[in-house]
Design an enzyme around this catalytic site. Structure first.
Site, PDB file in Angstrom:
ATOM      1  N   ASN A  18       0.856  -1.197   0.000  1.00 42.02           N
ATOM      2  CA  ASN A  18       0.000   0.000   0.000  1.00 42.02           C
ATOM      3  C   ASN A  18       0.884   1.235   0.000  1.00 42.02           C
ATOM      4  O   ASN A  18       2.107   1.131   0.038  1.00 42.02           O
ATOM      5  CB  ASN A  18      -0.945  -0.033   1.207  1.00 42.02           C
ATOM      6  CG  ASN A  18      -0.190  -0.070   2.503  1.00 42.02           C
ATOM      7  OD1 ASN A  18       0.558   0.843   2.824  1.00 42.02           O
ATOM      8  ND2 ASN A  18      -0.346  -1.152   3.258  1.00 42.02           N
TER       9      ASN A  18
ATOM     10  N   PRO B  16      -3.678 -11.527  10.679  1.00 46.31           N
ATOM     11  CA  PRO B  16      -4.151 -11.269  12.041  1.00 46.31           C
ATOM     12  C   PRO B  16      -4.206  -9.763  12.276  1.00 46.31           C
ATOM     13  O   PRO B  16      -3.428  -9.015  11.690  1.00 46.31           O
ATOM     14  CB  PRO B  16      -3.079 -11.912  12.912  1.00 46.31           C
ATOM     15  CG  PRO B  16      -1.872 -12.026  12.052  1.00 46.31           C
ATOM     16  CD  PRO B  16      -2.365 -12.169  10.647  1.00 46.31           C
ATOM     17  N   ASP B  17      -5.121  -9.322  13.123  1.00 47.21           N
ATOM     18  CA  ASP B  17      -5.197  -7.909  13.468  1.00 47.21           C
ATOM     19  C   ASP B  17      -4.255  -7.660  14.651  1.00 47.21           C
ATOM     20  O   ASP B  17      -4.542  -8.049  15.782  1.00 47.21           O
ATOM     21  CB  ASP B  17      -6.638  -7.521  13.803  1.00 47.21           C
ATOM     22  CG  ASP B  17      -6.792  -6.007  13.859  1.00 47.21           C
ATOM     23  OD1 ASP B  17      -5.956  -5.351  14.509  1.00 47.21           O
ATOM     24  OD2 ASP B  17      -7.740  -5.488  13.249  1.00 47.21           O
ATOM     25  N   ILE B  18      -3.146  -7.039  14.372  1.00 41.18           N
ATOM     26  CA  ILE B  18      -2.089  -6.867  15.377  1.00 41.18           C
ATOM     27  C   ILE B  18      -2.571  -5.964  16.506  1.00 41.18           C
ATOM     28  O   ILE B  18      -2.354  -6.239  17.687  1.00 41.18           O
ATOM     29  CB  ILE B  18      -0.817  -6.276  14.723  1.00 41.18           C
ATOM     30  CG1 ILE B  18      -0.379  -7.163  13.547  1.00 41.18           C
ATOM     31  CG2 ILE B  18       0.305  -6.138  15.742  1.00 41.18           C
ATOM     32  CD1 ILE B  18       0.695  -6.536  12.674  1.00 41.18           C
TER      33      ILE B  18
END
Ligand code: CTP
Length: 361
Positions: free
Chosen positions: A174, A267-269
């Site tokens: 991104n 995973p959402d850190i």
């Protein structure tokens, strides 16, 4: 340290006699260099003051040139650097010097404004060496314990994008530049914190005094965050890729892409950290939104379980730019800040964090 240029004005003997300190003049002093003199000098100092900072020295510092003892030490040091410029008014206002000063300031060097007045060359304007009292005051500010409210604290910062490999030559990425996260790490270090900066792939210089851990993927970033705990505060600025691809060992050929890109959610850190038993006392997330910024960010605050969210509208050229207009959101209220340079957003956020944590025991 006396440079070659300086030695045309004063001798090492004069400086040594007046300061009652040894004066170093050369990088190639055999005895000092077997003991790695320049590295030693840069470690022993609390602050490096460049006075007078000539146009030439500013240019060499900005370019990272290390061809004498002074510039080598300046490149090797991880301590704050203060420059007191002195040069002709037109040299000070020349585009090249403007550019070099901007570069140095971006690199974290404190470049003072010169004094204004009559110069040795008979001209008038800004360019005179700041009066010694001003240089002393600037040095004291950089060293002042009052300006180090995060002394004794450990702050974790994530920054930059992550790259998720698709095959040996391609990746998902991104537009995150890492600038905001690096500015926050820098501000935290200046406030006296021990800072661990977990950086995705960006080429920004490491802020002075910051421990940097380079990672590539979201999974690596998640592991690095775990390994960094315990921390007193975490500021999760990284634009973590939401998905990864089951990477293949061989380069994909045309036509294979659609079938070969099954995406797995990363995973959402931030959410994991917020809910960890050893979570930092203050966990702060960032929210990059392109519409209904406050509404989406407020929902994110609840979903992720963090204490604050810094929300920004990334529909313009915020990513990669030098300014940011943000909203600081917690469970109780929303505070909207005017557009500020990213360094200023960082300084304010760090002041708020210091305030929330209070002094270390
Ligand atoms: N974040 C994270 N791990 C992820 C995704 C995001 O830790 N896998 C963190 C970011 O570092 C940031 C915050 O979560 O602090 C919000 O990131 P953002 O990309 O805005 O949110 P997403 O969770 O990806 O939500 P969405 O894409 O739906 O907007």
């Amino acid at each position: 340290m006396l440079t070659d240029g300086g030695s045309h004005f004063v001798t090492a003997m004069t400086l040594a006699a007046l300061s009652e300190e040894p004066v170093h003049t050369t990088l190639w002093d055999l005895k000092d260099e077997t003991e790695m003199g320049h590295i030693q000098l840069s470690r022993e100092a609390d602050l490096v003051v460049v006075a007078p900072g000539t146009a030439d020295l500013l240019a060499r510092m900005a370019a990272g040139i290390a061809d004498d003892l002074a510039t080598t030490l300046l490149l090797a040091t991880d301590k704050p650097v203060l420059v007191a410029p002195a040069m002709n008014v037109r040299m000070w206002s020349h585009a090249a010097t403007r550019r070099n000063v901007a570069t140095l300031r971006r690199d974290g060097v404190t470049v003072m404004e010169p004094d204004e007045g009559t110069m040795a060359c008979g001209e008038y304007g800004p360019g005179r060496l700041p009066e010694p009292a001003r240089i002393l005051a600037a040095a004291e500010t950089l060293l002042a314990p009052a300006a180090r409210p995060l002394q004794g604290r450990h702050v974790l910062v994530t920054a930059g994008p992550t790259h998720e490999p698709i095959d040996p030559v391609r990746y998902l990425a991104n537009r995150s530049s890492g600038k905001q996260g690096f500015a926050i790490a820098d501000a935290a270090a200046r406030a006296g914190a021990r800072v661990t900066l977990i950086a995705g792939p960006v080429t920004l210089p490491t802020p002075a005094g910051v421990d940097r851990v380079d990672v590539e993927t979201a999974l690596e970033m998640a592991a690095a965050v775990r390994a960094t705990l315990p921390a007193d505060a975490a500021v999760m600025v990284a634009a973590v890729a939401d998905w990864r691809v089951e990477a293949t060992g061989q380069k994909l050929k045309k036509g294979m892409a659609a079938a070969a890109l099954p995406l797995t959610e990363n995973p959402d850190i931030l959410a994991a950290l917020s809910r960890a038993p050893d979570r930092p006392r203050l966990v702060i997330g960032f929210a990059a939104e392109t519409e209904r910024v406050i509404e989406h960010a407020t929902a994110k605050l609840a979903r992720k379980g963090c204490d604050w969210i810094v929300a920004n509208d990334v529909s313009g050229d915020v990513m990669g730019g030098d300014a940011n207009a943000v909203h600081l959101i917690n469970a109780a209220d929303v505070e909207s800040w005017a557009e500020l340079p990213k360094t200023e957003v960082a300084a304010r956020l760090i002041a708020r964090i210091a305030d929330a944590l209070g002094p270390a025991a």
